[in-house]
Design a protein around this motif. Structure first.
Motif, PDB file in Angstrom:
ATOM      1  N   SER A  82      -8.134   6.168   6.092  1.00  0.00           N
ATOM      2  CA  SER A  82      -6.965   5.964   5.233  1.00  0.00           C
ATOM      3  C   SER A  82      -5.922   7.049   5.450  1.00  0.00           C
ATOM      4  O   SER A  82      -4.717   6.768   5.481  1.00  0.00           O
ATOM      5  CB  SER A  82      -7.392   5.934   3.762  1.00  0.00           C
ATOM      6  OG  SER A  82      -8.115   4.761   3.477  1.00  0.00           O
TER       7      SER A  82
ATOM      8  N   ALA B  16      -4.444   1.286   5.427  1.00  0.00           N
ATOM      9  CA  ALA B  16      -5.149   2.204   4.533  1.00  0.00           C
ATOM     10  C   ALA B  16      -5.576   1.504   3.248  1.00  0.00           C
ATOM     11  O   ALA B  16      -6.723   1.634   2.800  1.00  0.00           O
ATOM     12  CB  ALA B  16      -4.252   3.404   4.210  1.00  0.00           C
TER      13      ALA B  16
ATOM     14  N   ASN C  35      -8.263  -1.077   3.909  1.00  0.00           N
ATOM     15  CA  ASN C  35      -9.565  -0.443   4.127  1.00  0.00           C
ATOM     16  C   ASN C  35     -10.299  -0.238   2.807  1.00  0.00           C
ATOM     17  O   ASN C  35     -11.496  -0.478   2.701  1.00  0.00           O
ATOM     18  CB  ASN C  35      -9.365   0.893   4.843  1.00  0.00           C
ATOM     19  CG  ASN C  35     -10.658   1.618   5.100  1.00  0.00           C
ATOM     20  OD1 ASN C  35     -11.684   1.013   5.397  1.00  0.00           O
ATOM     21  ND2 ASN C  35     -10.627   2.933   4.989  1.00  0.00           N
TER      22      ASN C  35
END
Length: 322
Positions: A57, A69, A72
């Motif tokens: 991230s 990010a 994720n």
């Protein structure tokens, strides 16, 4: 494209390995300096499971890939519940008995609701990152204080015992420093390799940065949780399986999501604030209902594991086909 796929696999493998070496070195040094194994286990070791997500991230946000990010974080939480827990429950029904889980289950629901508040305006701001980080610090303080109270009353939760058992003993400080340094160097390099190769693959197949974060990167960074959960099933430590997933999801929202918010605040994809957040909230509620066992025994059965796994497959189809 074959080269990019190979780089993705290498980057992922190095990311997981270097995170493990970093945690090993940091935990050993803390232990050598006299820090309580319980505190080390609940902080350094526990946070180590989210080290790949944190580094990915941070790297993605600094490279201007905010949606990777955020994807994720959301994708890892969905994957942990649907794929990791689903596969684990298919191997063996999971009994739920640890008192810690009954405290942390509402916490993960609350943290997911906070994520909805952070994402709803399709902006990830610096102050929101500060709020998330503050909540994370408060959570860690609560877990440590509560564990100390349990220790004083001679009742130790099995999840705390497992956290302590992960702390390395009798490791020379020089060796610990070596592995800490290796982890600090390889972690960001492997994260950069992973994000870069994943972005190239995404562009080749016409995928958005958000989808690559929700799928390939999220699944890859959830592999340590899958390995830990399978090991927990083999050792018949059912609570630890759920504890790994709940703890990882809490850390992802409060610690990992705070990273891009503080490093590179900015707009996010509307799908992340809508479709994908609602899926994350939905599977979290399903986990809560299954684990708390309203009206049934407190266990996650094989058919429930199959239901979770079906949800994972359905979500992947939604991302790629819609």
């Amino acid at each position: 494209m074959l080269v990019e796929c190979l780089l993705l696999i290498v980057g992922l493998a190095l990311l997981v390995w270097s995170a493990d070496r970093f945690v090993f070195g940091a935990a050993a040094i803390a232990n050598n300096f006299g820090l309580s194994p319980m505190i080390i286990g609940l902080t350094i070791v526990a946070l180590g499971s989210s080290a790949p997500e944190i580094m990915v991230s941070a790297t993605a946000s600094l490279e201007g890939k905010m949606n990777t990010a955020v994807g994720n974080v959301i994708g890892s939480n969905i994957t942990n519940i649907t794929l990791v827990l689903g596969l684990t429950a298919l191997l063996k029904p999971l009994l739920v008995s640890s008192s810690t889980l009954f405290r942390e289950l509402p916490m993960v629901l609350g943290a997911t609701a906070v994520a909805g508040w952070v994402l709803h305006d399709q902006q990830l701001g610096y102050l929101e990152g500060v709020v998330l980080l503050t909540l994370f610090i408060a959570l860690m303080a609560y877990l440590i204080v509560n564990s100390l109270r349990q220790r004083n009353s001679n009742t130790v939760d099995p999840m705390v015992e497992e956290a302590e058992s992960e702390v390395p003993n009798d490791v020379p400080t020089g060796k610990a420093l070596f592995w800490l340094a290796i982890g600090m160097v390889v972690l960001p390099l492997s994260a950069d390799l992973l994000v870069g190769s994943a972005s190239e693959i995404a562009r080749y197949f016409g995928m958005s940065d958000l989808v690559i974060g929700l799928t390939i990167i999220a699944i890859g960074t959830s592999l340590p949780e899958l390995a830990a959960c399978i090991a927990g099933v083999i050792k018949k430590e059912d609570d630890l399986v759920l504890g790994n997933i709940i703890g990882s999801n809490l850390f992802n929202i409060l610690a990992v999501l705070a990273v891009p918010a503080m490093l590179a605040p900015g707009p996010i994809d509307a799908h992340a604030a809508g479709r994908d957040f609602y899926v994350m909230m939905g599977v979290t509620v399903v986990l809560f209902v299954m684990a708390m066992g309203f009206g049934k025994s407190r266990k996650i059965s094989r058919w429930e594991g199959g239901l979770l796994l079906s949800g994972f497959i359905g979500y992947q189809m939604l991302l790629f086909l819609v």
